[in-house]
Motif scaffolding. Sequence first.
Motif, short mmCIF file in Angstrom:
data_model
loop_
_atom_site.label_atom_id
_atom_site.label_comp_id
_atom_site.label_asym_id
_atom_site.label_seq_id
_atom_site.Cartn_x
_atom_site.Cartn_y
_atom_site.Cartn_z
N UNK A 42 -2.67 7.36 -6.54
CA UNK A 42 -2.66 8.35 -5.20
C UNK A 42 -2.92 7.56 -3.88
N UNK A 43 -3.52 6.65 -3.87
CA UNK A 43 -3.68 5.55 -2.84
C UNK A 43 -2.49 5.11 -2.34
N UNK A 44 -1.78 4.54 -3.32
CA UNK A 44 -0.51 4.10 -3.21
C UNK A 44 0.46 4.95 -2.38
N UNK A 45 0.67 6.02 -3.20
CA UNK A 45 1.45 7.09 -2.61
C UNK A 45 1.06 7.63 -1.20
N UNK A 46 -0.22 7.72 -0.85
CA UNK A 46 -0.86 8.22 0.25
C UNK A 46 -0.97 7.13 1.47
N UNK A 47 -0.74 5.93 0.97
CA UNK A 47 -0.65 4.92 1.94
C UNK A 47 -2.02 4.55 2.70
N UNK A 48 -3.00 4.72 1.68
CA UNK A 48 -4.63 4.43 2.05
C UNK A 48 -5.17 3.57 1.17
N UNK A 49 -6.09 2.77 1.57
CA UNK A 49 -6.83 1.85 0.76
C UNK A 49 -7.70 2.74 -0.02
N UNK A 50 -8.14 2.07 -1.37
CA UNK A 50 -9.18 2.85 -2.06
C UNK A 50 -10.61 2.96 -1.50
N UNK A 51 -11.06 2.19 -0.79
CA UNK A 51 -12.38 2.76 -0.09
C UNK A 51 -12.22 3.99 0.59
N UNK A 52 -11.07 4.15 1.41
CA UNK A 52 -10.81 5.43 2.36
C UNK A 52 -10.73 6.68 1.30
N UNK A 53 -10.18 6.40 -0.11
CA UNK A 53 -10.09 7.75 -0.88
C UNK A 53 -11.82 7.77 -1.45
N UNK A 54 -12.50 6.69 -1.74
CA UNK A 54 -13.82 6.92 -2.56
C UNK A 54 -14.76 7.40 -1.41
N UNK A 55 -14.63 7.29 0.17
CA UNK A 55 -15.48 7.92 0.91
C UNK A 55 -15.34 9.47 0.74
N UNK A 56 -14.20 10.04 0.36
CA UNK A 56 -14.13 11.48 0.10
C UNK A 56 -14.22 11.82 -1.09
N UNK A 57 -13.60 11.30 -2.38
CA UNK A 57 -13.91 11.90 -3.64
C UNK A 57 -14.22 10.88 -4.44
N UNK A 58 -14.64 11.09 -5.77
CA UNK A 58 -15.00 10.26 -6.77
C UNK A 58 -14.16 9.94 -7.68
N UNK A 59 -12.97 10.57 -7.67
CA UNK A 59 -11.91 10.37 -8.81
C UNK A 59 -10.57 11.33 -8.17
N UNK A 60 -9.42 10.86 -8.78
CA UNK A 60 -8.36 11.80 -8.64
C UNK A 60 -8.57 12.96 -8.83
N UNK A 61 -9.25 13.33 -10.10
CA UNK A 61 -9.19 14.88 -10.46
C UNK A 61 -9.91 15.60 -9.30
#
Length: 189
Positions: A42-61
């Motif tokens: 998800x991060x690769x496709x969105x072009x964001x680092x993992x910490x950015x993702x994890x500040x929002x959600x605990x998982x891809x689901x």
Amino acid sequence: MNDERAQGAGRPRQAALDARIKASAVALLSEKGFAGLSVNSICKRAGVPRPTFYRRWPSGVAALVEAFNDRFEGALLEDTGDVASDLLTYCIRVRNRYDDPIISVCLPAIYEARRVAPDLVRPIGEAQRERHRINVRTLAGALAAQGIAPLLNAQEILSTLIAAIDQGYLTRRTISDEFITRLVTTLLR
């Protein structure tokens, strides 16, 4: 939720960034199913680092669940004082959501996940049940206020209407406005 501060973070969430990440989750679901919903993908496709993702959600689901549930914001029955008209408007909105690109991608995968891994999609079911409870209360109050005493109770009326719409989606049959009108009229007798 997109304008709230992320849990544990001091910065406000960015709606456009959140939308891009959720869109990436939906696209991966479409291409690879639930197995493709890794945070890395998800991060690769969105072009964001993992910490950015994890500040929002605990998982891809979790990101996917939020993307799906976002499509149902406002999916509540309104009480304008005309039960038949309100039910018709509500049912048409529900039926039309099946044409939404996110819902049309997510629903088949959600149905499958409910069968093989129900914990994955439990938050979707919880959100649906909460909306249904609110809608039942709204309809019961409207029926009482308008002195309408149909054969079925509010729960049964809404369940019948939603089942008809869902069946149309699952069997790929058109559920017309005229059919919904006839069904609402019949259920309110």
